[in-house]
Design an enzyme around this catalytic site. Structure first.
Site, short mmCIF file in Angstrom:
data_model
loop_
_atom_site.label_atom_id
_atom_site.label_comp_id
_atom_site.label_asym_id
_atom_site.label_seq_id
_atom_site.Cartn_x
_atom_site.Cartn_y
_atom_site.Cartn_z
CG ASP A 102 -6.23 -4.54 3.67
OD1 ASP A 102 -6.77 -4.43 2.55
OD2 ASP A 102 -5.74 -3.59 4.29
CG ASP A 119 -0.21 -0.07 2.53
OD1 ASP A 119 0.99 -0.39 2.53
OD2 ASP A 119 -0.84 0.20 3.57
CG ASP A 126 -4.17 -0.64 7.14
OD1 ASP A 126 -5.03 -1.09 6.36
OD2 ASP A 126 -3.86 0.57 7.19
#
Length: 919
Positions: free
Chosen positions: A636, A376, A632
Site C-alpha cells: 500500500d 479499505d 496497512d
C-alpha cells in the site's frame, strides 16, 4: 459465497488473526467498542476446553531447538551455530557494522532546523530591516527586530519539538519483540536489537522482524505475506526458504537465521524507494512563501511611491532610510510563520492525544481539504472480527451437531487459532450442549487448512471410543468430499447449493461442515454463514462524513457481493464494481475519459489489488480532487505516498507507516473523521490568522504610505516596531482558540483571502485616517478632544486596538458574536490592549508626555466604531456569492482534458500488453 470465492481461506482473508498482532500493545491503545467482545473469554474457554493440549504445547515449547545446517549464503551470516546462536561480542560487532534493525528516519540537525526558521521571504525582509536599523545606528529598533526574529524561531522550534516528542513516545509503544537464541540461551528482545546472523525462534503468531531463511530441517511453516505481496493465502515455508520482515507466522514452529535488517530488508528497501520518490516543498510552505513574496512586492511598490514623493521634496537620505525601515517593519509580518507553525504544532499534539500521529505538520492542512476518502473495508469499516449467523442444516442434523463438528475441526493450540476457530468458540456461549461435550472428545490428529483441498480436517475419538473425521471448509469443496464417497439425495443437494448461492448474494462467507463416523459414509451436515460485521459506529460515521462533504469510497480485496452487502448495511452507495473493470491489466474497452467518469461515480471497488488503489487515487487527483487513502501493508506504500493524505491504519506495517502522512493507533473510520474535524478547526485558525495579518500589513502600508506622501510625517519608529510586536504576540494564542470546523472541505482560496484582507485593510486605513484628522487638529485647542497629548501615542493606541480586535472578526464564520473566543485568546488581546493604553497614557516613548483619560476613552470609542464597521463589512463579503465570483471568476473547463485522459489510459493499456508480451 460464490463458487469462485468458495474458499475456506477466503473467510480468513481479512480476519483479525490473519496477521497476528504485535505482542506488545500500544500504551495508549483505544478502548474497544462497546459491542466488540474482547478475546479474553477465548483464552478462558481454551483453558477450560483444551487444558491438556495447552499443557502439551507448553512442554513442546520448552524443548531445545533442533539444530540444522544452514543453506550457504554470501558472507558468514548463515554460519551461526543454531544451538548457541551469536555471542555478545559478535552481536556488538555486527551492530556496529549493520546498525539497529529499524528503518532509518531522516534525522534533522537541530541546529540547522533552528536556523531554517530564519530563512524565507518574510524573514529575509526582517533581516534586511535589522541591517538597516544598524546602519542608522538605531540600536533600539535593531534589538527589537532581532528579538522578534529570535522569538519567531524559538516559538516555532519549541512547538515542533514538543509535538515531535509526543509522537516519538507513541511510536515507542508500537515496538515489536523478538525471541532470539544467543550464547545458548533464549532471550526476548526489542526487535531493533536483532542483527544479521541472529537465530530467531518462530512460533504461531510471531511477527517476523527481519529478513531471513528458515534453518530448521523438515519444518513446515505457513506464513502470511499479505502485508508485503498482497497474497490472500498463507505461503508454505520449508528449510532454506526466505522469510520477510512484517510477515506473520500462521502455522508451525521453527528457526530462522537473519540475513538482512533495517533498510536492507525487502520492506526497508521498498520504503526507501517510496520515500525517495517524495520530494519538493509542501503546499502549505508554498502558500506562505507566496504570501510573503506578494507582501514584499507591495512593500517595494509603497517605497517606490514614497521615494518618488520624497524626490520632489528633497528629503534627506537619513529620513528616507527611516521611511524604508518603518515600511519594511510594518509591511511584512515576521510572526506569520511562528504563529502558523505554533497553531499546527499544538493541533498535532492534540491529534496525538486522540491516537493520530502526524508525521509532518503540513499533513494537517492536507487532511482539512480532503474531498474523497478511499477506505479499505476490513478493520476500518468493519470490526475485523468474524461472527457466525444462523446455521443451515440438512434434514436430520441439528444445529448443535453442526457446531460441535465444526469446533472439533479447530486447532487445539491457543496461538494456532485463526479467526474462524475463534468465531466458532465464541459461538459456544450460545450452544451449551456442544460446549459441555467438546472436552469429552480427544483429538488424535489435526490437519490445518489445505489450500489444495480448501478444508480443515480433524481426526477425533468420541467418548464411546468411536473415531470420527470432521471437516469444515469451502462449501462446494466439502460437498465434493462427500459426493466422492456416495451420491447425495437430490433434494439435499439442491437445498445445499441454493443456500450457498443465497448466502453469497447477501454478502456472507459460508463454511461447509461434514463428518465421517467410523464404519459409515461421509455425511453432509450443513452450512455455517459468517461475516465481518460493520463496526457499531461506522454507519453513523459514514452519515457524518456525508454531512461534512466527504465522499467515502470502499476499496477492498473482498468479493464484490460482500462489499455491496457491507455498503448496504452502512448506508453507503452500492455502485461497487470489480476492480478489473478499470482495465489496468491491459484489457477493458472503455475510453480513458469514461474510465475517469467511472471511477468518479463509483462508490467503491471489490477484488482490489495495490495497483488498483494507486490508479484510483491518481485518476481522482487528475480530476481535481484532494484524496486521502488508508492502507496497512508494504504494497500500500505507493498509494499512501501518492495520496494527498496517506493514512496508515491501526496495525500497519513499518513501510506503510513510513509512507503515510498520518498514522492512526485507534481502529475504525470514526477516528479518521474525528481527526478530519480537528484538522478543519486547525485550518480555520490558520486561515483566520493569515487574513488578519495580511489586513494589518495592508492597513499600515496604506495609511503610513499616504501619511508620508501627503503629510510628510512618520510615526515614531519605536512605536512602529511595537505595533508589529503587539499584532503577533496577541494572536499567538489563536492556536488554542475555540474554532469551528467547516461543513465542507477547506482550501487556501487565495484570491478570496487577498480580497477580504485588502478590503479590511482599506477600512482600517480609512478609520485610522478619520481618527487622526478629527482628534488631532492644526494648532492648540482646535481639536474635538482638548488637551489630547501627543499625536504618536493617539495613533499608536488606535492602531493597536483596532488591529487586535480584528482577530475576533476573522475567527468567526458568522457574526463576531456567534462564537465565543477561548480564554487564552481573549486574555492575550486584553493584556496587549491594556499595555498599549499604558503606553498612550504615560507617553513612555515621548519623554513622559501624557494623554488625558478623556482622550483615551474617546480613542476606545472611535476604535470600537471602526471595529463594528469592519465586522459588518467582513460578514457581508464572507456571505456574498457575488464577491466569491468576482474574486475567483468562472471555472475554466479544459476542452482537451477528456482527450488527454483517453490518451493516458490508452498508453497505459498498451504498455501493460507490451510487458505481458515480453514476459
Amino acid at each position: 459465497m460464490a463458487d469462485n470465492a468458495g474458499e475456506y481461506h477466503d473467510a480468513e482473508k481479512h480476519a483479525p488473526e490473519q496477521q497476528a498482532p504485535p505482542p506488545q500493545q500500544p500504551a495508549h491503545a483505544a478502548a474497544p467498542a462497546q459491542d466488540d467482545e474482547p478475546d479474553d473469554d477465548i483464552d478462558a474457554l481454551i483453558e477450560e476446553l483444551f487444558s491438556e493440549d495447552v499443557q502439551e504445547e507448553q512442554e513442546d515449547n520448552d524443548d531445545a531447538p533442533a539444530a540444522g545446517e544452514a543453506k550457504a549464503v554470501p558472507e558468514e551470516l548463515l554460519q551461526t551455530d543454531m544451538n548457541t546462536g551469536l555471542t555478545m561480542s559478535e552481536v556488538e560487532e555486527r551492530r556496529k557494522k549493520y546498525g539497529l534493525n529499524q528503518m532509518k528516519e531522516e534525522l534533522e540537525n537541530p541546529f540547522l532546523k533552528f536556523i531554517m526558521f530564519f530563512v524565507g521571504p518574510i524573514q529575509f525582509v526582517m533581516e534586511m530591516a535589522a541591517a538597516l536599523a544598524a546602519g542608522l545606528r538605531d540600536w533600539v529598533d535593531f534589538g527589537v527586530i532581532c528579538a522578534l526574529l529570535m522569538l519567531n524561531a524559538v516559538v516555532g522550534f519549541v512547538q515542533e519539538y514538543q509535538a515531535g516528542s509526543i509522537v516519538d513516545e507513541l511510536k515507542k509503544s508500537l515496538a515489536l519483540k523478538a525471541v532470539v537464541i544467543r550464547e545458548g540461551q533464549v532471550h526476548e528482545l526489542e526487535a531493533n536489537e536483532v542483527v544479521p546472523g541472529d537465530i530467531l525462534k518462530l512460533d504461531e503468531g510471531t511477527i517476523i522482524c527481519a529478513d531471513g531463511r528458515v534453518v530448521t530441517p523438515d519444518v513446515h511453516l505457513q506464513v502470511d505475506q499479505s502485508a508485503i505481496t498482497g497474497e490472500s493465502l498463507a505461503v508454505d515455508k520449508h528449510y532454506g526458504d526466505p522469510t520477510f520482515a512484517s510477515s506473520g507466522v500462521k502455522r508451525g514452529e521453527g528457526l530462522m537465521v537473519v540475513t538482512a535488517t533495517g533498510d536492507s530488508t525487502f520492506v526497508g528497501r521498498a520504503a526507501s524507494l517510496v520515500n525517495a520518490a517524495a520530494g519538493g516543498t509542501g503546499h502549505f510552505t508554498e502558500v506562505l512563501n507566496g504570501i510573503g513574496t506578494i507582501l514584499l512586492v507591495l512593500v517595494l511598490l509603497t517605497l517606490f511611491c514614497i521615494y518618488t514623493a520624497a524626490f520632489y521634496r528633497s528629503v534627506r537620505l537619513a529620513r528616507l532610510l527611516e521611511y524604508t525601515l518603518a515600511i519594511t517593519i510594518i509591511g511584512v509580518p515576521v510572526g506569520l510563520p511562528a504563529v502558523v507553525t505554533t497553531t499546527m504544532a499544538v493541533g498535532a499534539a492534540y491529534l496525538a492525544e486522540k491516537q493520530a500521529i502526524v508525521q509532518k505538520l503540513s499533513a494537517i492542512e492536507s487532511l482539512a481539504g480532503v474531498e474523497v476518502l478511499c477506505s479499505d473495508k476490513t478493520g476500518t469499516l468493519t470490526k475485523n472480527k468474524l461472527s457466525l449467523g444462523e446455521p443451515f442444516t440438512v434434514s436430520g442434523v441439528s444445529g448443535d451437531d453442526l457446531v460441535l463438528t465444526a469446533c472439533l475441526a479447530a486447532s487445539r493450540k491457543r496461538k494456532g487459532l485463526d479467526a474462524i476457530d475463534k468465531a466458532f468458540l465464541k459461538a459456544l456461549k450460545n450452544y451449551p450442549g456442544p460446549r459441555s461435550m467438546l472436552t469429552k472428545y480427544k483429538v488424535i490428529e489435526f490437519q490445518p487448512f489445505d489450500p489444495v483441498s480448501k478444508k480443515v480436517t480433524a481426526y477425533v475419538q468420541a467418548p464411546d471410543g468411536t473415531r470420527i473425521t470432521c471437516v469444515k471448509g469451502a462449501p462446494l469443496w466439502v460437498l465434493k468430499t462427500v459426493e466422492e464417497d456416495h451420491p447425495i439425495p437430490e433434494d439435499v443437494l439442491s437445498a445445499y447449493k441454493d443456500k450457498v448461492g443465497d448466502l453469497a448474494s447477501r454478502g456472507y462467507r459460508s463454511l461447509g461442515v461434514a463428518r465421517k463416523i467410523e464404519g459409515q459414509h461421509w455425511e453432509i451436515m450443513g452450512i455455517m454463514p459468517c461475516s465481518d460485521p460493520p463496526r457499531h459506529d461506522t454507519a453513523r460515521t459514514i452519515s457524518e462524513a456525508k454531512r461534512l462533504g466527504l465522499r467515502v469510497k470502499m476499496l477492498t480485496g473482498d468479493a464484490v457481493d460482500i462489499a455491496k452487502e457491507t455498503a448496504r448495511q452502512l448506508g453507503m452507495g452500492t455502485n461497487i464494481y470489480n476492480a478489473e473493470r478499470l482495465g489496468l491489466t491491459g484489457g477493458g474497452n472503455m475510453p480513458g475519459s469514461e474510465v475517469y467518469d467511472f471511477v468518479e461515480a463509483a462508490d467503491g471497488f471489490g477484488e482490489v489489488f495495490p495497483q488498483h488503489k494507486y490508479a484510483v487515487v491518481d485518476i481522482l487527483q487528475q480530476r481535481g480532487y484532494l484524496v486521502a487513502m488508508t492502507g496497512d501493508g508494504v504494497n500500500d506504500a505507493p498509494s499512501l505516498k501518492k495520496a494527498d493524505t496517506g493514512i496508515a491504519v491501526e496495525g500497519a506495517t513499518d513501510a506503510a507507516r513510513s509512507a503515510a502522512d498520518i498514522v492512526f493507533l485507534a481502529p475504525g473510520l470514526s477516528a479518521i473523521i474525528d481527526a478530519l474535524k480537528t484538522s478543519r478547526q486547525i485550518f480555520h485558525r490558520m486561515y483566520s490568522y493569515v487574513v488578519y495579518r495580511i489586513a494589518l500589513s495592508l492597513h499600515l502600508e496604506i495609511f503610513l504610505g499616504l501619511w508620508l506622501i501627503i503629510r510628510n510625517q512618520l510615526l515614531n519608529l519605536e512605536l512602529v516596531v511595537f505595533i508589529a510586536i503587539f499584532a503577533d504576540v496577541a494572536t499567538l494564542a489563536i492556536a488554542y482558540d475555540n474554532a469551528p470546523y467547516s461543513m465542507k472541505p477547506v482550501k487556501w482560496n487565495l484570491p478570496r483571502l487577498w480580497g477580504l484582507s485588502t478590503v479590511i485593510g482599506i477600512v482600517l486605513a480609512i478609520g485610522t485616517w478619520i481618527t487622526n484628522t478629527t482628534m488631532i487638529a492644526q494648532g492648540q485647542n482646535r481639536g474635538i478632544v482638548q488637551n489630547f497629548g501627543v499625536q504618536d501615542e493617539v495613533l499608536f493606541l488606535e492602531i493597536s486596538l483596532t488591529e487586535n480586535w480584528l482577530i475576533f472578526v476573522t475567527r468567526c464564520n458568522g457574526p463576531f458574536w456567534s462564537s465565543i473566543p477561548s480564554w487564552q485568546l481573549s486574555g492575550a488581546v486584553l493584556a496587549v490592549d491594556i499595555l498599549a493604553t499604558m503606553f498612550c497614557i504615560f507617553g513612555w516613548f515621548k519623554g513622559g508626555h501624557q494623554t488625558s483619560i478623556v482622550a483615551v476613552l474617546r480613542i476606545w470609542m472611535y476604535s470600537f466604531g471602526i471595529f463594528c464597521i469592519m465586522a459588518g463589512t467582513y460578514y457581508i463579503l464572507s456571505e456574498s456569492a457575488g464577491f466569491d465570483r468576482m474574486m475567483n471568476g468562472k471555472p475554466k473547463e479544459s476542452r482537451n482534458q477528456r482527450s488527454i485522459e483517453d490518451l493516458v489510459v490508452a498508453l497505459q493499456r498498451t504498455s501493460t500488453r507490451h510487458e505481458k508480451g515480453d514476459a
